[in-house]
Design a protein around this motif. Structure first.
Motif, PDB file in Angstrom:
ATOM      1  N   GLY A 425      64.198  25.750  87.477  1.00 31.29           N
ATOM      2  CA  GLY A 425      62.933  25.405  86.843  1.00 31.29           C
ATOM      3  C   GLY A 425      61.777  25.330  87.819  1.00 31.29           C
ATOM      4  N   PRO A 426      61.004  24.251  87.764  1.00 31.90           N
ATOM      5  CA  PRO A 426      59.820  24.124  88.624  1.00 31.90           C
ATOM      6  C   PRO A 426      60.165  24.008  90.109  1.00 31.90           C
ATOM      7  CG  PRO A 426      60.243  22.069  87.493  1.00 31.90           C
ATOM      8  CD  PRO A 426      61.170  23.072  86.889  1.00 31.90           C
ATOM      9  N   TYR A 427      61.448  23.790  90.415  1.00 25.80           N
ATOM     10  CA  TYR A 427      61.852  23.636  91.817  1.00 25.80           C
ATOM     11  C   TYR A 427      62.277  24.954  92.455  1.00 25.80           C
ATOM     12  CZ  TYR A 427      62.042  18.867  90.061  1.00 25.80           C
ATOM     13  OH  TYR A 427      61.728  17.665  89.462  1.00 25.80           O
ATOM     14  N   GLY A 428      62.114  26.054  91.715  1.00 28.38           N
ATOM     15  CA  GLY A 428      62.466  27.354  92.272  1.00 28.38           C
ATOM     16  C   GLY A 428      63.938  27.673  92.079  1.00 28.38           C
ATOM     17  N   PHE A 429      64.581  28.126  93.136  1.00 32.11           N
ATOM     18  CA  PHE A 429      66.000  28.444  93.075  1.00 32.11           C
ATOM     19  C   PHE A 429      66.823  27.355  93.727  1.00 32.11           C
ATOM     20  CE2 PHE A 429      64.373  32.696  92.326  1.00 32.11           C
ATOM     21  CZ  PHE A 429      65.285  33.185  91.391  1.00 32.11           C
ATOM     22  N   GLY A 430      67.965  27.054  93.101  1.00 29.60           N
ATOM     23  CA  GLY A 430      68.897  26.097  93.688  1.00 29.60           C
ATOM     24  C   GLY A 430      70.076  26.828  94.305  1.00 29.60           C
ATOM     25  N   ARG A 431      70.792  26.144  95.184  1.00 29.95           N
ATOM     26  CA  ARG A 431      71.935  26.744  95.879  1.00 29.95           C
ATOM     27  C   ARG A 431      73.102  25.785  95.877  1.00 29.95           C
ATOM     28  NH1 ARG A 431      72.090  27.873 102.398  1.00 29.95           N
ATOM     29  NH2 ARG A 431      74.234  28.693 102.532  1.00 29.95           N
ATOM     30  N   ILE A 432      74.268  26.303  95.512  1.00 33.08           N
ATOM     31  CA  ILE A 432      75.510  25.524  95.533  1.00 33.08           C
ATOM     32  C   ILE A 432      76.389  26.067  96.652  1.00 33.08           C
ATOM     33  CG2 ILE A 432      77.544  24.798  94.227  1.00 33.08           C
ATOM     34  CD1 ILE A 432      75.975  25.442  91.662  1.00 33.08           C
ATOM     35  N   ILE A 433      76.787  25.189  97.565  1.00 34.56           N
ATOM     36  CA  ILE A 433      77.703  25.570  98.636  1.00 34.56           C
ATOM     37  C   ILE A 433      79.138  25.482  98.121  1.00 34.56           C
ATOM     38  CG2 ILE A 433      78.529  25.034 100.957  1.00 34.56           C
ATOM     39  CD1 ILE A 433      75.654  25.947 100.953  1.00 34.56           C
ATOM     40  N   VAL A 434      79.912  26.552  98.343  1.00 36.93           N
ATOM     41  CA  VAL A 434      81.323  26.569  97.946  1.00 36.93           C
ATOM     42  C   VAL A 434      82.187  26.489  99.193  1.00 36.93           C
ATOM     43  CG1 VAL A 434      83.144  27.823  96.728  1.00 36.93           C
ATOM     44  CG2 VAL A 434      80.765  27.971  95.924  1.00 36.93           C
ATOM     45  N   SER A 435      83.118  25.535  99.205  1.00 33.54           N
ATOM     46  CA  SER A 435      84.086  25.395 100.293  1.00 33.54           C
ATOM     47  C   SER A 435      85.485  25.422  99.694  1.00 33.54           C
ATOM     48  CB  SER A 435      83.856  24.086 101.051  1.00 33.54           C
ATOM     49  OG  SER A 435      84.801  23.951 102.102  1.00 33.54           O
ATOM     50  N   VAL A 485      72.108  15.356  92.362  1.00 30.94           N
ATOM     51  CA  VAL A 485      71.061  16.226  92.899  1.00 30.94           C
ATOM     52  C   VAL A 485      69.706  15.566  92.680  1.00 30.94           C
ATOM     53  CG1 VAL A 485      69.933  18.478  92.647  1.00 30.94           C
ATOM     54  CG2 VAL A 485      72.434  18.295  92.505  1.00 30.94           C
ATOM     55  N   GLU A 486      68.911  15.510  93.735  1.00 27.55           N
ATOM     56  CA  GLU A 486      67.638  14.804  93.648  1.00 27.55           C
ATOM     57  C   GLU A 486      66.626  15.545  92.781  1.00 27.55           C
ATOM     58  OE1 GLU A 486      66.205  14.062  97.552  1.00 27.55           O
ATOM     59  OE2 GLU A 486      67.865  12.731  98.114  1.00 27.55           O
ATOM     60  N   ARG A 487      66.516  16.851  92.973  1.00 23.97           N
ATOM     61  CA  ARG A 487      65.547  17.623  92.201  1.00 23.97           C
ATOM     62  C   ARG A 487      66.301  18.611  91.319  1.00 23.97           C
ATOM     63  NH1 ARG A 487      61.046  20.095  95.972  1.00 23.97           N
ATOM     64  NH2 ARG A 487      62.891  21.019  96.979  1.00 23.97           N
ATOM     65  N   ASP A 532      58.308  37.738  85.610  1.00 23.53           N
ATOM     66  CA  ASP A 532      59.589  37.464  84.955  1.00 23.53           C
ATOM     67  C   ASP A 532      60.606  36.950  85.954  1.00 23.53           C
ATOM     68  OD1 ASP A 532      61.454  37.286  83.001  1.00 23.53           O
ATOM     69  OD2 ASP A 532      61.802  39.423  82.770  1.00 23.53           O
ATOM     70  N   GLN A 533      60.308  35.828  86.566  1.00 22.30           N
ATOM     71  CA  GLN A 533      61.136  35.315  87.650  1.00 22.30           C
ATOM     72  C   GLN A 533      62.553  34.965  87.186  1.00 22.30           C
ATOM     73  OE1 GLN A 533      59.829  31.614  89.318  1.00 22.30           O
ATOM     74  NE2 GLN A 533      60.816  31.995  91.275  1.00 22.30           N
ATOM     75  N   LEU A 534      62.696  34.507  85.976  1.00 24.85           N
ATOM     76  CA  LEU A 534      64.000  34.037  85.520  1.00 24.85           C
ATOM     77  C   LEU A 534      65.008  35.170  85.357  1.00 24.85           C
ATOM     78  CD1 LEU A 534      63.071  31.297  82.904  1.00 24.85           C
ATOM     79  CD2 LEU A 534      63.815  31.014  85.280  1.00 24.85           C
TER      80      LEU A 534
END
Length: 571
Positions: A425-435, A485-487, A532-534
């Motif tokens: 959303g308004p925070y741009g792109f999120g990233r999930i680290i996989v281990s 997650v904070e944001r 069309d960012q999404l």
């Protein structure tokens, strides 16, 4: 049905491929193309490390696997065993000897699965081609050697102290003298006109041909003089009877050279350079390597052009043939066989290659159905993969979770096995680290380590630990204690979570933000991205998909068309 195998090709060949069931084998094994001769022949000191199966593996060292392969061949005896003993006595226990030992057991199996009418094409470079030729002589028999094809894959470039290396070698052996071969033609080089052209009375060029053939005959009219010309004195005979020659002469189709030159048959129609074709020989200069802008380029280090495999398959198989590539890599052989209507079997030791081929096949309209074998479908299979190759297990488990990029496993382990990106959303792109942890012994320190990685990576929002074994209560407690997650544009998302491979196989996933389905990523202009960012699956910058340094983009998100010069594949 066509089949794609994930696993060691030696094991697959022995367990899955029947005797005399394959019409054509093409293999392009790792052959140390970028290695220095001194490295290949240098004796190993201390305990050598076995080469790990990466997205591409081109490193060999004398170790346990090579020693076992060598022992198998020597114990079997015969010409191959004798050759291997001699080579080891000469070369010693080094990378080249390890390479030959590992190749010998596989080539023996490939000879077993070939039909009597079948052929094998081994693609290599000058570093090892001479050794492999002798090895194939021992396995197939020197009488079954058919051709040594020289493929000029690049143009001359500046080098110091030696001739530039421009070619690869493709060794062609047959299972017997009954092998299938279809002669092929290609467009002739218009700049190289045949020396047998003559100018007709109409001022146009005509092709001419020999009237004689090699060898002297003593019976019939093929050895007799004709119009004052004796083929016998040239050690030849007339290739056609006198009546045919006379008819051609009446029709003006005999060329009588000035000053008494030997007559030749003239073509009935004028020579047209644009339409001229020549038979393809054993030196191929008309197929270019894949450059950086080639549309079919996938970023795979050793990818070969599909035209190369198309030629080999058409020359050495007929319809309904079975094509086998035991080192199928990014799947050029598989795609060429599919497009030519042949059946195919592909084997590769890396899960990345298997998923890349799946993605490649999905782009072929009306492609045939196929099976994927060797990919774990239950916990027993997952445990077996983790035991055999921890890196492949980590890639597979990350793939199962839905990772979009994987770590390449080169250099220091940063605690990251994969990455998942999502629109936040308004925070741009999120990233999930996989281990991923494939061991049976787990500890809370693993959760704390992942929490530290999420904190260290500035653009990371979440971390997911994928385990083969069940996590301990202390691990679950530490994960819950990591907070949220904070944001987040998707409500309360746990910052650190644990999921088992068993959960994923049963379709039970951790709490995650909505993820777009895998689709082709295309490089787009900044204006289009702003509109069309999404639609985008990965964060982009001016140069295309933005992925961590050293990461490998999952084939599900890999563009297989469009502008290859801007495409992100192997980082």
């Amino acid at each position: 049905m066509n089949k794609l195998f994930f696993g060691d090709n030696l094991d697959v060949l022995r367990r899955q491929i029947k005797d005399e069931s394959v019409d054509l084998v093409y293999l392009d094994p790792p052959f140390n193309s970028n290695a220095n001769y001194n490295v290949l022949f240098k004796e190993q000191e201390g305990i050598p490390s076995e080469a790990q199966a990466e997205a591409f593996r081109d490193t060999w060292g004398w170790g346990h696997s090579a020693a076992i392969a060598y022992d198998e061949v020597v114990r079997a005896g015969g010409d191959t065993g004798l050759l291997m003993r001699s080579l080891r006595s000469w070369l010693g226990d080094n990378a080249m000897m390890a390479y030959l030992a590992m190749m010998s057991v596989r080539l023996i199996e490939l000879r077993r699965v070939l039909k009597p009418t079948g052929s094998l094409y081994l693609h290599c470079d000058p570093t090892a081609s001479h050794y492999l030729k002798i090895l194939l002589d021992a396995i197939f028999g020197h009488r079954e050697f058919v051709s040594e094809i020289i493929w000029q894959r690049t143009n001359a470039r500046g080098t110091t102290g030696r001739w530039p290396r421009l070619h690869d070698t493709i060794l062609h052996f047959s299972a017997s003298d009954k092998f299938v071969f279809n002669s092929l033609k290609t467009k002739a080089n218009q700049a190289k006109l045949p020396h047998t052209l003559i100018t007709g009375a109409d001022g146009r060029k005509y092709q001419t041909f020999e009237l004689t053939a090699p060898g002297v005959t003593k019976s019939g009219d093929s050895g007799k003089d004709w119009r004052g010309f004796s083929p016998t004195r040239m050690g030849r005979h007339w290739a056609n009877n006198e009546a045919e020659r006379n008819t051609w002469d009446v029709d003006g189709l005999i060329h009588w050279p000035a000053r008494g030159g030997f007559p030749r048959r003239r073509a009935a129609t004028p020579f047209e350079p644009e339409a001229r074709e020549v038979v393809i020989g054993d030196v191929w200069t008309d197929i270019d390597r894949l450059n950086q802008t080639a549309k079919e380029r996938l970023g795979y280090p050793t990818q070969k052009p599909i035209a190369l495999l198309d030629r080999i398959i058409r020359a050495s198989t007929n319809e309904d043939a079975v094509i086998l590539d035991p080192f199928c890599g990014c799947g050029t052989t598989v795609e060429a066989a599919e497009r030519l209507g042949r059946n195919w079997l592909g084997i590769d030791v890396t899960h990345y290659a298997v998923t890349l081929i799946e993605r490649r096949l999905s782009k072929i309209e009306n492609s045939s159905p196929y099976q994927v074998n060797g990919r774990p479908t239950d916990l027993a299979g997952a445990r077996d993969l983790a035991r055999r190759d921890k890196h492949q297990f980590q890639w597979w488990a990350s793939w199962l979770l839905g990772a979009q990029t994987y770590e390449s496993k080169k250099g220091a382990d940063r605690g990251i096995d994969g990455n998942i990106y999502f629109a936040n959303g308004p925070y741009g792109f999120g990233r999930i680290i996989v281990s991923v942890k494939g061991g049976e012994h787990l500890a809370p320190a693993m959760v704390r380590e992942l929490s530290g990685v999420v904190q260290r990576e500035e653009d990371a929002n979440m971390g997911i630990l994928v385990t083969l074994a069940e996590p301990t209560k202390a691990m679950l407690s530490d994960a819950a204690g990591a907070g949220f997650v904070e944001r987040s544009a998707h409500g309360r998302l746990p910052r650190v979570q644990i999921v088992t491979v068993g959960d994923l196989l049963d379709g039970r996933y951790p709490t995650m933000p909505p993820l777009p389905p895998p689709a082709i990523t295309r490089v787009r202009t900044k204006a289009a991205r702003d509109r069309d960012q999404l639609e985008l699956l990965l964060p982009f910058d001016a140069d295309g998909p933005k992925i961590p340094s050293g990461a490998i983009l999952d084939p599900r998100y890999l563009a297989l068309d469009g502008d290859a010069s801007r495409r992100s594949s192997l980082a």
